[in-house]
Design a protein around this motif. Structure first.
Motif, PDB file in Angstrom:
ATOM      1  N   SER A  54      -0.665  -1.518  -1.217  1.00 57.47           N
ATOM      2  CA  SER A  54       0.536  -1.824  -1.987  1.00 57.47           C
ATOM      3  C   SER A  54       0.259  -1.814  -3.489  1.00 57.47           C
ATOM      4  CB  SER A  54       1.139  -3.167  -1.541  1.00 57.47           C
ATOM      5  OG  SER A  54       2.443  -3.324  -2.063  1.00 57.47           O
TER       6      SER A  54
ATOM      7  N   TRP B 278      -0.384  -2.777   5.011  1.00 58.77           N
ATOM      8  CA  TRP B 278      -0.818  -2.100   3.793  1.00 58.77           C
ATOM      9  C   TRP B 278      -2.302  -1.768   3.822  1.00 58.77           C
ATOM     10  CZ3 TRP B 278       2.707  -0.063   0.883  1.00 58.77           C
ATOM     11  CH2 TRP B 278       3.962  -0.663   0.742  1.00 58.77           C
TER      12      TRP B 278
ATOM     13  N   TRP C 277       3.986   4.613   8.700  1.00 61.59           N
ATOM     14  CA  TRP C 277       4.452   4.729   7.318  1.00 61.59           C
ATOM     15  C   TRP C 277       5.609   5.711   7.212  1.00 61.59           C
ATOM     16  CZ3 TRP C 277       1.154   3.968   2.446  1.00 61.59           C
ATOM     17  CH2 TRP C 277       0.448   2.760   2.525  1.00 61.59           C
TER      18      TRP C 277
END
Length: 185
Positions: free
Chosen positions: A14, A39, A47
């Protein structure tokens, strides 16, 4: 046409609170951060699926603002008929095919080398430790992106001094203006 919904797509681990993406999001409360489930241990299918869900939920046209691994995610996700996305700003793409790629990112290789179905600007640095300028040029050419050479900018993240990043905001404003002009006629 209504103004496009901006989706912020951070990369691996992130974007922390001082990262240019986080600052951009804080300055524009209507921008939406795409929150991945994990993350630290990214999975391409997860994703891409998360990105798809956010785009599907948008109430109008979408502009993507991706950094690092998220650029590769966009390239994998983008289908031939992706009409909801009007444009993308792709910043410091991660070369997940380089020899020293962390094992967590191997599942994102190979990087798709086909045109994106929407206009895009790819911003690359001459000294990015995660993607050479030559490789970024290859991505830009394959994706049909306009290449923006950011000079000696590292990975264009907090570690390289890019908390505030005026060039990024300028490029995004330009993309948003072009989207509005293109679809207003």
């Amino acid at each position: 046409m209504s103004r496009a919904q901006v989706l912020i797509l951070p990369g691996w681990n992130s974007s922390g609170p001082e990262h240019w993406q986080s600052r951009l999001e804080a300055a524009h409360p209507d921008f939406v951060r795409v929150e991945q489930r994990d993350w630290a241990q990214p999975n391409l299918e997860d994703w891409a699926g998360t990105l798809e869900a956010y785009v599907a939920r948008a109430t109008g046209p979408v502009v993507l603002v991706a950094h690092s691994l998220a650029c590769v995610t966009v390239a994998h996700w983008a289908g031939a008929d992706e009409s909801r996305v009007r444009a993308a700003l792709l910043v410091a793409p991660a070369d997940v095919e380089r020899p020293d790629v962390p094992p967590e990112l191997v599942g994102f290789a190979p990087v798709p080398l086909r045109p994106l179905p929407f206009p895009s600007v790819l911003v690359a640095s001459r000294n990015d430790p995660y993607c050479s300028l030559e490789r970024a040029r290859t991505f830009a050419h394959a994706w049909g992106s306009r290449l923006e050479d950011a000079g000696q900018a590292g990975h264009i993240n907090t570690a390289s001094g890019h908390g505030e990043w005026p060039l990024g905001e300028t490029l995004l404003k330009d993309l948003l203006n072009r989207c509005t002009e293109t679809h207003a006629s």
